[in-house]
Write an enzyme that holds these catalytic residues in place. Sequence first.
Site, PDB file in Angstrom:
ATOM      1  N   ARG A 120      -9.343  -6.168   4.577  1.00 25.19           N
ATOM      2  CA  ARG A 120      -8.055  -6.845   4.814  1.00 25.19           C
ATOM      3  C   ARG A 120      -7.865  -7.972   3.803  1.00 25.19           C
ATOM      4  NH1 ARG A 120      -8.011 -10.567   8.301  1.00 25.19           N
ATOM      5  NH2 ARG A 120      -9.242  -9.458   9.843  1.00 25.19           N
ATOM      6  N   ASP A 162      15.825  -9.008  -3.946  1.00 28.23           N
ATOM      7  CA  ASP A 162      15.302  -7.697  -3.573  1.00 28.23           C
ATOM      8  C   ASP A 162      15.637  -6.767  -4.736  1.00 28.23           C
ATOM      9  OD1 ASP A 162      14.967  -5.096  -2.625  1.00 28.23           O
ATOM     10  OD2 ASP A 162      15.534  -5.617  -0.570  1.00 28.23           O
TER      11      ASP A 162
HETATM   12  C1  LIG Z   1      14.172   0.466   2.132  1.00 32.85           C
HETATM   13  C2  LIG Z   1      14.545  -0.899   1.718  1.00 32.85           C
HETATM   14  C3  LIG Z   1      13.909  -2.019   2.273  1.00 32.85           C
HETATM   15  C4  LIG Z   1      12.877  -1.922   3.380  1.00 32.85           C
HETATM   16  O1  LIG Z   1      11.724  -1.316   2.937  1.00 32.85           O
HETATM   17  P1  LIG Z   1      10.751  -0.422   3.861  1.00 32.85           P
HETATM   18  O2  LIG Z   1       9.741   0.052   2.890  1.00 32.85           O
HETATM   19  O3  LIG Z   1      11.597   0.670   4.452  1.00 32.85           O
HETATM   20  O4  LIG Z   1      10.229  -1.312   4.913  1.00 32.85           O
HETATM   21  C5  LIG Z   1      14.272  -3.267   1.783  1.00 32.85           C
HETATM   22  N1  LIG Z   1      15.220  -3.406   0.837  1.00 32.85           N
HETATM   23  C6  LIG Z   1      15.852  -2.342   0.297  1.00 32.85           C
HETATM   24  C7  LIG Z   1      16.888  -2.566  -0.745  1.00 32.85           C
HETATM   25  C8  LIG Z   1      15.544  -1.065   0.719  1.00 32.85           C
HETATM   26  O5  LIG Z   1      16.188  -0.025   0.192  1.00 32.85           O
END
Ligand SMILES: *Cc1c(COP(=O)(O)O)cnc(C)c1O
Length: 393
Positions: A59, A185
């Site tokens: 971990r 993101d």
């Molecule tokens: C899919 C997605 C997430 C979340 O990710 P997971 O791997 O499904 O938990 C976050 N941001 C964007 C832009 C995504 O497309």
Amino acid sequence: MTDHDHGDSGILHGFATRAIHAGQAFDPTTGAVIPPVHFSTTYAQDGIGNLRGGYEYARGGNPTRDALQAQLASLEGGSFAYSFASGLAAEDALLRAVLRPGDHVLMGNDVYGGTHRLVRRIFGDWQIGLTTIELGDLEATGAALTGLRPRVLWLETPSNPLMKITDITALAEAAHAVGALVVVDNTFATPYLQQPLVLGADVVVHSTTKYLGGHSDVLGGAVVTNDAELAEAVAFHQFAAGAVSGPMDAWLTTRGIKTLAVRMDRHTANAQAIAESVLGHSAVARVHYPGLPSHPGHELAARQMRGFGGMLSLELAGGAAAARRFAESLQVFSLAESLGGVESLVNYPSEMTHASVRGTDLEVSDAVVRLSVGIEDVADLLADVRQALVRLV
Ligand SMILES: *Cc1c(COP(=O)(O)O)cnc(C)c1O
């Protein structure tokens, strides 16, 4: 930048070279060019506390995860990267590392629905405030930053599913003026097309489930930053809360990343061809693709991205009935959630990916379908889209 960015000559390598080599040195004991996947959860010690490679318990650290983290840091131009079991696990660890009760998050009104749900429904219970805003309106965003003094500004560009483009540099400047941390993101663009840390963001998050993994067969997430203090806090949450990526998941993600550059070039070329082919079709009311000169974010995207990416959405002239019919008539494109794999997918956001944000400002029109354009032969994709549109006129 990490030392993995440099070859023996000390010269900074290009993106595709780093994607293949950063963190991927051959195994020193056997010479295996592809290092083995380390499944061991615990490590033998040469005397109490005397560790061989710094590894103790999985971990806290695992060589396969470390290899992925070095690769991710190198590609985003970050000094520190942490990988997690999913994109949302990465976001959760980052937000817990940063936020304290009473803090506020300002976020784009078109971010990933799961991110909105995480902050609203989970962090909301811990006295974290949330405001969503149209980040394309820099004046309104500036006023909200000054008024709310948020701890975090969260943005996603291109956005999902309308591919809105926001100005990372301008927003980072405005947010830094009030002391907010800027999180981008970068799942849709990937570091191949856009590098938010270089543009002024403090942190990049990823769902590596999408383009980085690239084959729709492994879930994962990542946090990347150059901020040492923040990195330490995220590392502590990764270790102490434990939402780490498993070794097989980390290895599959590493393998996917090695082909990211060539995949993104093909995703982008195929998406551009489809966007141009449906533009002006009588069944299509609007095409949302930043590679089209008519897209409102085209010039900004051309400035802050290397290419326009593989995602696009269409608004059908016949509304919800036409959108459903179109989505269900495609044959090469599979009707499925998610994105970023080599295979083409079609999604109906209002009832699939964006069902959780119905009734909020993130709600998506029921006339919209989203395409994740894969890397198949473009002629087959064009023919598939054409046959599905013919049914609507
Ligand atoms: C899919 C997605 C997430 C979340 O990710 P997971 O791997 O499904 O938990 C976050 N941001 C964007 C832009 C995504 O497309």
